[in-house]
Scaffold this motif. Structure first.
Motif, PDB file in Angstrom:
ATOM      1  N   GLY A  22      22.890  32.451  43.386  1.00  0.00           N
ATOM      2  CA  GLY A  22      24.225  32.838  43.037  1.00  0.00           C
ATOM      3  C   GLY A  22      25.269  32.647  43.920  1.00  0.00           C
ATOM      4  O   GLY A  22      24.954  33.318  45.074  1.00  0.00           O
ATOM      5  N   ASN A  23      26.677  32.269  43.930  1.00  0.00           N
ATOM      6  CA  ASN A  23      27.509  32.354  44.876  1.00  0.00           C
ATOM      7  C   ASN A  23      28.721  32.946  44.404  1.00  0.00           C
ATOM      8  O   ASN A  23      29.698  32.957  45.178  1.00  0.00           O
ATOM      9  CB  ASN A  23      27.939  30.888  45.102  1.00  0.00           C
ATOM     10  N   ILE A  24      28.831  34.104  43.441  1.00  0.00           N
ATOM     11  CA  ILE A  24      29.767  34.944  43.167  1.00  0.00           C
ATOM     12  C   ILE A  24      29.250  36.062  42.541  1.00  0.00           C
ATOM     13  O   ILE A  24      28.203  36.023  41.803  1.00  0.00           O
ATOM     14  CB  ILE A  24      31.031  34.286  42.379  1.00  0.00           C
ATOM     15  N   VAL A  25      29.774  37.407  42.771  1.00  0.00           N
ATOM     16  CA  VAL A  25      29.372  38.600  42.003  1.00  0.00           C
ATOM     17  C   VAL A  25      30.414  38.964  41.066  1.00  0.00           C
ATOM     18  O   VAL A  25      31.425  39.141  41.392  1.00  0.00           O
ATOM     19  CB  VAL A  25      29.166  39.610  43.143  1.00  0.00           C
ATOM     20  N   LEU A  26      29.875  39.187  39.780  1.00  0.00           N
ATOM     21  CA  LEU A  26      30.826  39.856  38.964  1.00  0.00           C
ATOM     22  C   LEU A  26      30.194  41.074  38.409  1.00  0.00           C
ATOM     23  O   LEU A  26      29.287  41.402  38.356  1.00  0.00           O
ATOM     24  CB  LEU A  26      31.011  38.919  37.551  1.00  0.00           C
ATOM     25  N   THR A  27      31.374  41.992  38.198  1.00  0.00           N
ATOM     26  CA  THR A  27      31.141  43.255  37.847  1.00  0.00           C
ATOM     27  C   THR A  27      31.812  43.847  36.769  1.00  0.00           C
ATOM     28  O   THR A  27      33.046  43.722  36.911  1.00  0.00           O
ATOM     29  CB  THR A  27      31.225  44.347  39.241  1.00  0.00           C
ATOM     30  N   GLY A  62      33.794  41.886  49.735  1.00  0.00           N
ATOM     31  CA  GLY A  62      32.846  41.316  49.178  1.00  0.00           C
ATOM     32  C   GLY A  62      31.563  42.105  48.811  1.00  0.00           C
ATOM     33  O   GLY A  62      31.536  43.111  49.397  1.00  0.00           O
ATOM     34  N   TYR A  63      30.475  41.267  48.246  1.00  0.00           N
ATOM     35  CA  TYR A  63      29.258  42.021  48.321  1.00  0.00           C
ATOM     36  C   TYR A  63      28.094  41.387  48.622  1.00  0.00           C
ATOM     37  O   TYR A  63      28.168  40.148  48.125  1.00  0.00           O
ATOM     38  CB  TYR A  63      29.220  42.580  46.865  1.00  0.00           C
ATOM     39  N   GLU A  64      27.456  41.629  49.785  1.00  0.00           N
ATOM     40  CA  GLU A  64      26.421  40.659  50.464  1.00  0.00           C
ATOM     41  C   GLU A  64      26.943  39.638  50.743  1.00  0.00           C
ATOM     42  O   GLU A  64      26.268  38.312  50.652  1.00  0.00           O
ATOM     43  CB  GLU A  64      25.117  40.579  49.305  1.00  0.00           C
ATOM     44  N   GLY A  65      28.228  39.419  51.265  1.00  0.00           N
ATOM     45  CA  GLY A  65      28.690  38.292  51.796  1.00  0.00           C
ATOM     46  C   GLY A  65      29.356  37.450  50.708  1.00  0.00           C
ATOM     47  O   GLY A  65      29.902  36.205  51.013  1.00  0.00           O
ATOM     48  N   LEU A  66      29.496  37.901  49.685  1.00  0.00           N
ATOM     49  CA  LEU A  66      29.946  37.047  48.367  1.00  0.00           C
ATOM     50  C   LEU A  66      31.193  37.563  47.615  1.00  0.00           C
ATOM     51  O   LEU A  66      31.468  38.613  47.843  1.00  0.00           O
ATOM     52  CB  LEU A  66      29.023  36.693  47.194  1.00  0.00           C
ATOM     53  N   PRO A  67      31.926  36.695  47.231  1.00  0.00           N
ATOM     54  CA  PRO A  67      33.341  37.264  46.775  1.00  0.00           C
ATOM     55  C   PRO A  67      33.005  38.100  45.492  1.00  0.00           C
ATOM     56  O   PRO A  67      31.928  37.657  44.841  1.00  0.00           O
ATOM     57  CB  PRO A  67      33.905  35.734  46.406  1.00  0.00           C
ATOM     58  N   VAL A  68      33.777  38.920  45.277  1.00  0.00           N
ATOM     59  CA  VAL A  68      33.373  39.793  44.050  1.00  0.00           C
ATOM     60  C   VAL A  68      34.715  39.549  43.002  1.00  0.00           C
ATOM     61  O   VAL A  68      36.006  39.854  43.582  1.00  0.00           O
ATOM     62  CB  VAL A  68      33.325  41.504  44.269  1.00  0.00           C
ATOM     63  N   VAL A  69      34.538  39.630  41.729  1.00  0.00           N
ATOM     64  CA  VAL A  69      35.381  39.571  40.491  1.00  0.00           C
ATOM     65  C   VAL A  69      35.079  40.828  39.653  1.00  0.00           C
ATOM     66  O   VAL A  69      33.932  40.931  39.237  1.00  0.00           O
ATOM     67  CB  VAL A  69      35.477  38.190  39.969  1.00  0.00           C
ATOM     68  N   GLU A  70      36.105  41.621  39.775  1.00  0.00           N
ATOM     69  CA  GLU A  70      35.741  42.828  38.779  1.00  0.00           C
ATOM     70  C   GLU A  70      36.485  42.543  37.433  1.00  0.00           C
ATOM     71  O   GLU A  70      37.443  41.786  37.582  1.00  0.00           O
ATOM     72  CB  GLU A  70      36.639  43.952  39.248  1.00  0.00           C
TER      73      GLU A  70
END
Length: 328
Positions: A22-27, A62-70
Motif C-alpha cells: 500500500g502507498n497511503i495510510v488512512l486513519t 507521515g507514517y513509515e514513510g507514507l503520507p497519512v490522511v486522517e
C-alpha cells in the motif's frame, strides 16, 4: 491538543486492510489502514480529487514513510467502505446482511459519491420501505421473507434517521408510515432493541407522526363505518327476502363494527395500519354475501390506492416522483 487525540502509532492496525505494498495510510480515530491510492481514486471521485493534490517529496508527518490522511468518519462505517472497495462481493443487494453494514455503506457511499453502491442500497432498503402499494402489501405480509437484515425493535425509526441523514427521500414515506403505525408510547418514548439500544425518531418526525396518527384514526373509523353500507342495493340476502327492509348484510356488518369499537373491556391498541388490515372489516367480511363482500373489497382497494398516492403529503414530503428524483 485535544486530550482525546490518539497518536497515529497508537491506533489499531487493521488486520486485513493493511497491505505491505500500500502507498497511503488512512486513519480513523481508532484504526490505521495501509491501502492503495489508485483503488481509492478508482472507486470514489471524492478520493480522486482529494488524492490528486501533489504530495511533498519529504513527508515530515507521515507514517513509515507514507503520507497519512486522517478520516473523520465513524470507524465501523469507513471500514465497511474500504472492505467494499477491495471486494465488491462484500455487499450484494438483494441478499441478507446487517443493518450496521447497510447503514454504514449508505452513509459512506453518499459522502464519497459512490453512486452505484448508494443506488443499490436504497433499492435494497426499498424492499421493506417501497414506493408502490403493491410492494408495500408484500413487505407487511407476515409470510413474506425479505432478504434485508434481521428485523429489530425500532428499525422503522432507525431507517427514518438514516433516510434523513443521507437524503434518501424515497424511503421516507413508507418509513414514516410504518413508524406512525407503532403505538403512541413507542413513538413518544422510543423502542429498545435486543442490544439495549434505544431508537427514537427525530423530534420533528415525532410531532408529524403523532399528528398524522390522529388524522389517520379518524379516516379508519369513517372507512370502517362506510364499508358496512357497500353492496346493500344488490345484497343477495335482501333479494331473497323480497327486497324490502334493511339489507341483512348491512345489519351484520354494522353490528360487527359497533361491537369492535364499543365492546366493554376491549383494549384498543393504536398500532393500526390501514394498508395492511381493517380489523373491524375482517370480522364481518366473511359473514356477508358475495355481492356485499365484493363491493366492500372494491371500495377499500380504491381508497387504499388514493391514500398511497397521497402518502408523502401526510408527512409534508414531496410527491412520490419528486422523492425519487431527490434520492437520485
Amino acid at each position: 491538543m485535544d486530550d482525546s487525540y490518539i497518536p497515529i502509532q497508537d491506533r489499531k492496525q487493521h488486520p486485513t486492510l493493511w497491505f505491505d505494498d500500500g502507498n497511503i495510510v488512512l486513519t480513523t480515530n481508532i484504526s490505521r489502514f495501509r491501502v492503495h491510492r489508485g483503488l481509492l481514486s478508482m472507486n470514489s471521485p471524492v478520493f480522486a480529487d482529494m488524492l490528486s493534490m501533489p504530495q511533498p517529496d519529504r513527508i515530515e508527518d507521515g507514517y513509515e514513510g507514507l503520507p497519512v490522511v486522517e478520516i473523520s468518519d465513524n470507524d465501523a462505517d469507513f471500514t465497511h467502505l474500504l472492505r467494499f472497495f477491495y471486494d465488491h462481493r462484500y455487499y450484494q443487494g438483494g441478499t441478507e446482511t446487517t443493518f450496521e453494514k447497510v447503514s454504514g455503506l449508505l452513509r459512506m457511499s453518499t459522502k464519497y459519491q459512490v453512486d452505484d453502491l448508494r443506488t443499490e442500497i436504497i433499492a435494497h432498503l426499498s424492499l421493506a420501505y417501497p414506493s408502490t402499494l403493491e410492494h408495500y402489501m408484500k413487505a407487511v405480509d407476515p409470510d413474506t421473507q425479505l432478504p434485508l437484515f434481521p428485523p429489530f425493535h425500532g428499525q422503522h425509526f432507525a431507517v427514518v434517521h438514516l433516510a434523513r441523514e443521507t437524503d434518501a427521500s424515497i424511503l421516507l414515506p413508507a418509513a414514516l408510515w410504518r413508524s406512525m403505525c407503532m403505538t403512541t408510547p413507542g413513538i413518544l418514548e422510543g423502542t429498545v432493541d435486543s442490544n439495549g439500544t434505544r431508537h427514537m425518531l427525530p423530534p420533528g418526525d415525532i410531532r408529524i407522526c403523532m399528528l398524522t396518527k390522529s388524522q389517520i384514526y379518524k379516516k379508519l373509523v369513517r372507512m370502517e363505518s362506510m364499508l358496512t353500507k357497500k353492496g346493500r342495493l344488490g345484497c343477495v340476502r335482501q333479494q331473497q327476502n323480497g327486497g324490502s327492509g334493511v339489507a341483512p348484510c348491512t345489519e351484520i356488518a354494522t353490528s360487527s363494527v359497533i361491537n369492535h369499537f364499543a365492546s366493554p373491556g376491549l383494549e384498543l391498541v393504536d398500532d393500526n395500519d390501514m394498508f395492511a388490515e381493517m380489523k373491524a372489516f375482517e370480522k364481518w367480511r366473511h359473514l356477508v354475501c358475495h355481492v356485499c363482500r365484493h363491493a366492500a373489497d372494491s371500495t377499500l382497494s380504491s381508497h387504499r390506492t388514493r391514500w398511497w398516492s397521497a402518502l408523502p403529503l401526510f408527512f409534508g414530503l414531496p410527491e412520490w416522483n419528486n422523492s425519487q428524483n431527490a434520492s437520485n
